[in-house]
Scaffold this motif. Structure first.
Motif, PDB file in Angstrom:
ATOM      1  N   PHE B  35      67.322  38.006 111.178  1.00 57.92           N
ATOM      2  CA  PHE B  35      66.106  38.380 110.338  1.00 57.92           C
ATOM      3  C   PHE B  35      66.193  39.872 110.120  1.00 57.92           C
ATOM      4  CE2 PHE B  35      62.695  35.132 111.669  1.00 57.92           C
ATOM      5  CZ  PHE B  35      63.528  33.967 111.098  1.00 57.92           C
ATOM      6  N   LEU B  36      66.338  40.104 108.836  1.00 56.76           N
ATOM      7  CA  LEU B  36      66.418  41.462 108.442  1.00 56.76           C
ATOM      8  C   LEU B  36      65.114  41.863 107.670  1.00 56.76           C
ATOM      9  CD1 LEU B  36      68.235  44.030 107.411  1.00 56.76           C
ATOM     10  CD2 LEU B  36      69.217  42.768 105.496  1.00 56.76           C
ATOM     11  N   ALA B  37      64.737  43.133 107.759  1.00 58.80           N
ATOM     12  CA  ALA B  37      63.554  43.477 107.108  1.00 58.80           C
ATOM     13  C   ALA B  37      64.063  44.520 105.732  1.00 58.80           C
ATOM     14  CB  ALA B  37      62.556  44.231 107.868  1.00 58.80           C
ATOM     15  N   ILE B  38      63.612  44.372 104.753  1.00 57.86           N
ATOM     16  CA  ILE B  38      63.814  45.435 103.977  1.00 57.86           C
ATOM     17  C   ILE B  38      62.316  46.121 103.622  1.00 57.86           C
ATOM     18  CG2 ILE B  38      64.560  45.993 101.564  1.00 57.86           C
ATOM     19  CD1 ILE B  38      66.510  43.773 101.627  1.00 57.86           C
ATOM     20  N   VAL B  39      62.251  47.434 103.884  1.00 60.80           N
ATOM     21  CA  VAL B  39      60.765  47.882 103.848  1.00 60.80           C
ATOM     22  C   VAL B  39      60.924  49.114 102.812  1.00 60.80           C
ATOM     23  CG1 VAL B  39      58.961  49.129 105.167  1.00 60.80           C
ATOM     24  CG2 VAL B  39      60.348  47.076 106.213  1.00 60.80           C
ATOM     25  N   GLY B  40      59.587  49.357 102.060  1.00 62.07           N
ATOM     26  CA  GLY B  40      59.543  50.326 101.221  1.00 62.07           C
ATOM     27  C   GLY B  40      58.252  50.206 100.596  1.00 62.07           C
ATOM     28  N   ARG B 206      66.581  43.704 112.606  1.00 65.15           N
ATOM     29  CA  ARG B 206      67.083  44.822 111.776  1.00 65.15           C
ATOM     30  C   ARG B 206      66.213  45.289 110.652  1.00 65.15           C
ATOM     31  NH1 ARG B 206      71.869  45.747 109.229  1.00 65.15           N
ATOM     32  NH2 ARG B 206      72.316  43.508 108.593  1.00 65.15           N
ATOM     33  N   ILE B 207      66.338  46.547 110.096  1.00 64.08           N
ATOM     34  CA  ILE B 207      65.577  46.860 109.026  1.00 64.08           C
ATOM     35  C   ILE B 207      66.340  48.018 108.191  1.00 64.08           C
ATOM     36  CG2 ILE B 207      64.692  49.092 110.380  1.00 64.08           C
ATOM     37  CD1 ILE B 207      62.138  48.887 108.947  1.00 64.08           C
ATOM     38  N   MET B 208      66.113  47.662 106.967  1.00 66.18           N
ATOM     39  CA  MET B 208      66.577  48.827 105.872  1.00 66.18           C
ATOM     40  C   MET B 208      65.217  49.475 105.245  1.00 66.18           C
ATOM     41  SD  MET B 208      69.493  46.415 103.652  1.00 66.18           S
ATOM     42  CE  MET B 208      69.251  47.491 102.458  1.00 66.18           C
ATOM     43  N   VAL B 209      65.264  50.808 105.121  1.00 69.98           N
ATOM     44  CA  VAL B 209      64.299  51.301 104.277  1.00 69.98           C
ATOM     45  C   VAL B 209      64.615  51.556 102.894  1.00 69.98           C
ATOM     46  CG1 VAL B 209      62.618  53.016 104.636  1.00 69.98           C
ATOM     47  CG2 VAL B 209      63.306  52.012 106.716  1.00 69.98           C
ATOM     48  N   MET B 210      63.969  51.384 102.009  1.00 64.96           N
ATOM     49  CA  MET B 210      64.283  51.754 100.760  1.00 64.96           C
ATOM     50  C   MET B 210      63.395  52.662 100.127  1.00 64.96           C
ATOM     51  SD  MET B 210      65.890  48.316  98.871  1.00 64.96           S
ATOM     52  CE  MET B 210      66.358  49.142  97.324  1.00 64.96           C
ATOM     53  N   LYS B 211      63.907  53.409  99.276  1.00 62.37           N
ATOM     54  CA  LYS B 211      62.843  54.334  98.227  1.00 62.37           C
ATOM     55  C   LYS B 211      63.799  54.764  97.012  1.00 62.37           C
ATOM     56  CE  LYS B 211      60.453  58.824  98.884  1.00 62.37           C
ATOM     57  NZ  LYS B 211      60.733  59.344  97.614  1.00 62.37           N
ATOM     58  N   ASP B 212      62.952  54.682  95.921  1.00 65.22           N
ATOM     59  CA  ASP B 212      63.438  54.881  94.763  1.00 65.22           C
ATOM     60  C   ASP B 212      64.886  54.404  94.547  1.00 65.22           C
ATOM     61  OD1 ASP B 212      61.546  56.601  94.162  1.00 65.22           O
ATOM     62  OD2 ASP B 212      62.318  58.430  94.983  1.00 65.22           O
ATOM     63  N   GLY B 213      65.091  52.835  95.031  1.00 65.42           N
ATOM     64  CA  GLY B 213      66.129  52.069  94.688  1.00 65.42           C
ATOM     65  C   GLY B 213      67.347  52.274  95.835  1.00 65.42           C
ATOM     66  N   GLU B 218      69.111  52.483 107.760  1.00 67.16           N
ATOM     67  CA  GLU B 218      68.965  51.299 108.262  1.00 67.16           C
ATOM     68  C   GLU B 218      69.667  51.122 109.705  1.00 67.16           C
ATOM     69  OE1 GLU B 218      73.286  50.109 105.788  1.00 67.16           O
ATOM     70  OE2 GLU B 218      71.814  48.566 107.146  1.00 67.16           O
ATOM     71  N   GLY B 219      69.152  50.213 110.287  1.00 66.90           N
ATOM     72  CA  GLY B 219      69.448  50.233 111.765  1.00 66.90           C
ATOM     73  C   GLY B 219      68.676  48.990 112.496  1.00 66.90           C
ATOM     74  N   MET B 220      68.892  48.899 113.924  1.00 61.24           N
ATOM     75  CA  MET B 220      68.188  48.064 114.547  1.00 61.24           C
ATOM     76  C   MET B 220      66.724  48.512 114.522  1.00 61.24           C
ATOM     77  SD  MET B 220      70.475  46.144 115.448  1.00 61.24           S
ATOM     78  CE  MET B 220      69.660  44.821 116.418  1.00 61.24           C
ATOM     79  N   MET B 221      65.714  47.377 114.625  1.00 57.58           N
ATOM     80  CA  MET B 221      64.229  47.848 114.391  1.00 57.58           C
ATOM     81  C   MET B 221      63.705  48.735 115.473  1.00 57.58           C
ATOM     82  SD  MET B 221      61.716  46.911 112.490  1.00 57.58           S
ATOM     83  CE  MET B 221      61.768  45.387 111.490  1.00 57.58           C
ATOM     84  N   GLN B 222      64.027  48.427 116.719  1.00 51.90           N
ATOM     85  CA  GLN B 222      63.421  49.080 117.687  1.00 51.90           C
ATOM     86  C   GLN B 222      63.679  50.540 117.724  1.00 51.90           C
ATOM     87  OE1 GLN B 222      60.717  47.954 118.987  1.00 51.90           O
ATOM     88  NE2 GLN B 222      61.079  45.909 118.074  1.00 51.90           N
TER      89      GLN B 222
END
Lengths: 274, 245
Positions: B35-40, B206-213, B218-222
């Motif tokens: 499960f991958l999160a894309i956050v922003g 896992r998480i990816m953080v996005m800003k302005d495209g 990115e990395g492991m959530m914890q």
């Protein structure tokens, strides 16, 4: 608030029911004209020329001794059938063009919508008169003349609703499910655009009836001796002072029918907007 | 095993006379059962990225791969065989004129009734709801039904676009629970797009953080939550902590 809304909904349903019942009655009368007309509408009688209403001729006779009531009933068949046919054809053509334009866009959409803009720039009757004048008299010419402008309202309505629907998530879900464009149009776009287009069709009935009767009145529509309300008024206006019933009967029939269908269209539109 | 991969994905839109780059050379990968999160924040390009992955928009540059096979520019119908979307507004993801059963079957043509019953049970939905139209369901029920539909289609990847943002806190918790439950029963992966980093922390590994495209971290959530490296990620985590009090 909810109770009030329910009450309004019920009132509107009653309005729709009454208008629909009267409209159905009118349709039944003209469809089974033979059962309701007391006399032959085309039978002339030199002994009964311009006879006032009596038991044998409830709405009197015209200049050739023909029964006005029978001609009104048979004339209704011509007027109502022509109106329904024209509205139905415009409905189908306009809806198909509108949905395709909204769905695919591009140069064809721009071209057709500019034609629609030009058509809308002129009053419908002016274009109809010009076209009917070129085509000459006859019901076919009158239908083509009115139909040239009529598809536009259906096309614009279908296009605008398709544009608003085509990017809805449920359409994207159907695309991801591998559904074809034809399936999406028939299963999703058409059912969701039908309500406003059908309402438009109902409101167009009155206008079309005025158009057909108007062209016939001006001698550009139905040609005598065929019974039609507009041409009946045109024929009888020459002797309106001697036999006003010959003008009043088709005129009142036209007014009542237009009011009934406009009322039905308005009630359905109000119900839809609730 | 790597299930999905995107390399250097770029997408620009015309906004009036200006060109706006919604997604700027973003790369990602999704493993099986992950499960991958894309956050922003709003406008960071996360939903645009999701639309590219789903094939609803075509990238200006970059490639997409499913199990190593390039699917960039393929038809939605072909892409829909392995991935499905769950939308933010569950109501508008169902045709208002159709019964739930017809909408669900539309995506799962030829699939077994038994599977549908199991999915409904796992998501806590009554079978009677299938005979209703979207307007007759609550927001939570409708969203759970869209998850059922996506999984019933046989897709191995779910793309979830802000699926909890239109729901109240208790319904959000229900949805999270539904995913945790489904995860124990089925093999599937998911990409969640959200602005709620705290909620994503409960679901994704896992998480990816996005800003302005652009993907800024990115990395492991914890690991990212405990030791954020980018200022923007720190700000998101700080805001999430403030909101939780």
């Amino acid at each position: 608030m909810k109770t009030r809304s329910k009450k309004t909904r019920r009132q509107l349903l009653i309005r729709i029911g009454i208008a629909a019942a009267i409209a159905m009655l009118l349709i039944v009368v003209v469809v089974f004209a033979g059962a309701f007309a007391p006399n032959d509408p085309y039978q002339t009688n030199a002994a009964f020329i311009r006879k006032p209403p009596c038991a044998e001729y409830p709405l009197g006779t015209d200049n050739l001794g023909r029964c006005v009531l029978s001609r009104v009933i048979y004339g209704g068949r011509t007027t109502i059938a022509a109106t329904f046919f024209l509205v139905a054809v415009s409905f189908v053509i306009g809806t198909v063009i509108g949905i395709l334009c909204g769905l695919f866009g591009g140069i064809v959409d721009r071209f057709l919508m500019r034609i629609a803009d030009v058509t809308l720039a002129f009053p419908q009757m002016v274009i109809a008169l010009a076209v009917a004048g070129i085509l000459g008299g006859g019901l076919g010419g009158a239908l083509i003349a009115l139909g040239i402008t009529m598809w536009v309202s259906f096309a614009r309505l279908a296009r605008s609703h398709t544009l608003s629907i085509k990017n809805e998530p449920y359409i994207q879900t159907a695309l991801l499910a591998g559904k074809s464009t034809g399936y999406i149009v028939l299963r999703h776009i058409l059912p969701n655009t039908m309500a406003p287009i059908l309402t438009n069709a109902l409101t167009q009935i009155g206008m079309t009836m005025i158009g057909i009767s108007g062209l016939s009145f001006l001698g550009l529509g139905v040609v005598p001796p065929t019974a039609e309300w507009g041409s009946m008024i045109n024929e009888a206006r020459a002797y309106i002072q001697i036999a006003p019933w010959a003008v009043l009967a088709p005129a009142v029939a036209t007014i009542i029918t237009i009011i009934v269908f406009n009322y039905l269209g308005d009630a359905v539109m109000d119900y839809r907007d609730l | 095993m790597e299930l999905l991969k995107g390399t250097e994905l770029t997408k620009a839109y015309r906004k009036k006379d200006r060109k706006v780059t919604a997604v700027d050379r973003v790369s990602f990968s999704l493993q099986e059962k992950e499960f991958l999160a894309i956050v922003g924040e709003s406008g960071s390009g996360k939903s645009s990225l999701l639309r590219l992955i789903a094939g609803l928009d075509r990238p200006d540059a970059g490639r997409l791969y499913y199990r190593g096979e390039d699917y960039t520019g393929k038809k939605c119908g072909d892409i829909g065989r392995f991935l499905q979307m769950v939308f933010q507004d569950a109501y508008s993801s169902f045709d208002p004129k159709m019964k739930m059963l017809d909408s669900v079957r539309e995506c799962g043509a030829g699939k077994s009734e038994e599977d549908l019953r199991e999915l409904l049970k796992s998501t806590g939905l009554d079978e009677a709801l299938l005979m209703k139209r979207p307007g007759e369901l609550s927001g939570g029920q409708c969203q759970r039904m869209s998850i059922v539909r996506a999984l019933y289609s046989g897709a191995q990847i779910l793309l979830c676009d802000e699926i909890t943002s239109a729901l109240d806190v208790s319904t959000q918790a229900q949805i999270v629970h539904v995913f945790q439950q489904l995860r124990e029963e089925r093999i599937f992966s998911a990409i969640f797009v959200s602005h709620d980093i705290a909620l994503m922390g409960e679901l994704c590994e896992r998480i990816m953080v996005m800003k302005d495209g652009v993907c800024v971290e990115e990395g492991m959530m914890q690991e990212v939550i405990a030791h954020p490296t980018h200022d923007y990620t720190k700000l998101l985590i700080e805001n999430a902590r403030k909101q939780s009090f």
